[in-house]
Design a protein around this motif. Structure first.
Motif, mmCIF file in Angstrom:
data_model
loop_
_atom_site.group_PDB
_atom_site.id
_atom_site.type_symbol
_atom_site.label_atom_id
_atom_site.label_comp_id
_atom_site.label_asym_id
_atom_site.label_seq_id
_atom_site.Cartn_x
_atom_site.Cartn_y
_atom_site.Cartn_z
ATOM 1 N N UNK A 140 1.561 -10.677 8.311
ATOM 2 C CA UNK A 140 0.749 -10.328 9.468
ATOM 3 C C UNK A 140 -0.553 -11.085 9.375
ATOM 4 N N UNK A 141 -1.405 -10.975 10.406
ATOM 5 C CA UNK A 141 -2.659 -11.725 10.391
ATOM 6 C C UNK A 141 -3.520 -11.444 9.149
ATOM 7 N N UNK A 142 -3.490 -10.211 8.665
ATOM 8 C CA UNK A 142 -4.306 -9.853 7.485
ATOM 9 C C UNK A 142 -3.495 -9.020 6.494
ATOM 10 N N UNK A 143 -2.184 -9.318 6.385
ATOM 11 C CA UNK A 143 -1.299 -8.562 5.501
ATOM 12 C C UNK A 143 -0.397 -9.517 4.711
ATOM 13 N N UNK A 144 -0.183 -9.196 3.443
ATOM 14 C CA UNK A 144 0.641 -9.998 2.559
ATOM 15 C C UNK A 144 1.512 -9.084 1.716
ATOM 16 N N UNK A 145 2.665 -9.591 1.296
ATOM 17 C CA UNK A 145 3.539 -8.845 0.391
ATOM 18 C C UNK A 145 3.995 -9.750 -0.741
ATOM 19 N N UNK A 146 4.380 -9.119 -1.816
ATOM 20 C CA UNK A 146 4.928 -9.826 -2.975
ATOM 21 C C UNK A 146 6.059 -8.986 -3.546
ATOM 22 N N UNK A 147 7.306 -9.465 -3.453
ATOM 23 C CA UNK A 147 8.402 -8.737 -4.098
ATOM 24 C C UNK A 147 8.207 -8.791 -5.615
ATOM 25 N N UNK A 148 8.418 -7.665 -6.256
ATOM 26 C CA UNK A 148 8.260 -7.596 -7.711
ATOM 27 C C UNK A 148 9.613 -7.428 -8.375
ATOM 28 N N UNK A 149 9.786 -8.124 -9.481
ATOM 29 C CA UNK A 149 11.015 -7.965 -10.252
ATOM 30 C C UNK A 149 10.936 -6.620 -10.980
ATOM 31 N N UNK A 150 11.877 -6.374 -11.804
ATOM 32 C CA UNK A 150 11.928 -5.128 -12.557
ATOM 33 C C UNK A 150 10.638 -4.930 -13.343
ATOM 34 N N UNK A 151 10.058 -3.761 -13.214
ATOM 35 C CA UNK A 151 8.824 -3.456 -13.941
ATOM 36 C C UNK A 151 9.131 -3.167 -15.401
ATOM 37 N N UNK A 152 8.321 -3.703 -16.267
ATOM 38 C CA UNK A 152 8.447 -3.428 -17.693
ATOM 39 C C UNK A 152 7.272 -2.600 -18.189
ATOM 40 N N UNK A 153 6.421 -2.200 -17.260
ATOM 41 C CA UNK A 153 5.221 -1.457 -17.612
ATOM 42 C C UNK A 153 4.861 -0.556 -16.445
ATOM 43 N N UNK A 154 4.003 0.407 -16.705
ATOM 44 C CA UNK A 154 3.540 1.268 -15.617
ATOM 45 C C UNK A 154 2.193 0.774 -15.088
ATOM 46 N N UNK A 155 1.887 -0.499 -15.342
ATOM 47 C CA UNK A 155 0.618 -1.057 -14.880
ATOM 48 C C UNK A 155 0.839 -2.426 -14.236
ATOM 49 N N UNK A 156 -0.002 -2.715 -13.254
ATOM 50 C CA UNK A 156 -0.035 -4.026 -12.604
ATOM 51 C C UNK A 156 -1.482 -4.474 -12.521
ATOM 52 N N UNK A 157 -1.714 -5.748 -12.725
ATOM 53 C CA UNK A 157 -3.037 -6.318 -12.515
ATOM 54 C C UNK A 157 -2.967 -7.117 -11.213
ATOM 55 N N UNK A 158 -3.872 -6.831 -10.307
ATOM 56 C CA UNK A 158 -3.945 -7.569 -9.051
ATOM 57 C C UNK A 158 -5.359 -8.138 -8.972
ATOM 58 N N UNK A 159 -5.466 -9.386 -8.493
ATOM 59 C CA UNK A 159 -6.787 -10.016 -8.497
ATOM 60 C C UNK A 159 -6.939 -11.009 -7.357
ATOM 61 N N UNK A 160 -8.189 -11.239 -6.999
ATOM 62 C CA UNK A 160 -8.558 -12.317 -6.086
ATOM 63 C C UNK A 160 -8.752 -13.548 -6.961
ATOM 64 N N UNK A 161 -8.205 -14.675 -6.561
ATOM 65 C CA UNK A 161 -8.289 -15.875 -7.402
ATOM 66 C C UNK A 161 -9.652 -16.547 -7.330
#
Length: 183
Positions: A21-42
């Motif tokens: 969408x104009x201001x929306x993004x998605x990222x399919x994730x493979x199988x999780x190996x942890x209960x944590x994710x790091x998300x960041x602005x580059x």
């Protein structure tokens, strides 16, 4: 150049977000190996003035996103806990990370709303329920070693008792990650 990134602990950073969408993004994730994710602005492109990025998670087949938190120019990265409801040890499911550029006022309202507090309380309650069920399970297991001598009960525990219980509980979790919700 990538604007967002995601890291699952133990994996390399992933930058292949798809704009949906104009201001929306998605990222399919493979199988999780942890209960944590790091998300960041580059840092390749800052958020526009007065805006931040809401971070959401959904099961791939459901597309019902749950709010995890947000990123801003002042807080360009965060570690997010994956809610227990998204983790299925026996048959892992695909997840989708969703990002949405939103006004800081909206993000502040979400952060300060009862919804986030309710999600946190639900997670704490879920962890408490899991701990209680595991404690009940070990109590029942150890209770099977009670021997009665006269009018007194004695707990006679074999040396490998804890290892046997651990194998039993790990097998139960592998067969049904939500076993503790039943009975």
């Amino acid at each position: 150049m990538a604007v967002f990134g995601c890291i699952q602990p133990g994996d390399a950073p992933v930058y292949q977000f798809q704009q949906v969408g104009p201001e929306k993004w998605t990222l399919p994730l493979s199988v999780l190996r942890s209960d944590q994710l790091v998300v960041f602005l580059t840092g390749a492109q800052p958020c526009p003035d007065g805006k931040g990025v809401a971070v959401y998670l959904s099961r791939a087949e459901e597309q019902a996103f749950e709010y995890l938190g947000c990123l801003t120019n002042q807080k360009p990265s965060a570690v997010f806990r994956v809610p227990v409801s998204f983790i299925d040890v026996a048959s892992p499911v695909g997840l989708v990370l969703g990002l949405s550029l939103e006004p800081l006022d909206s993000l502040s309202n979400i952060e300060n709303s009862g919804a986030v507090a309710q999600q946190s309380a639900a997670r704490a309650l879920t962890h408490t329920e899991i701990a209680r069920k595991i404690a009940e399970d070990v109590s029942v297991f150890l209770g099977s070693f009670v021997k009665q001598q006269g009018s007194t009960d004695y707990l006679v525990v074999p040396a490998d008792c804890i290892n046997r219980w651990m194998e039993k509980i790990v097998s139960r979790i592998q067969n049904d990650a939500f076993w503790w919700t039943k009975r």
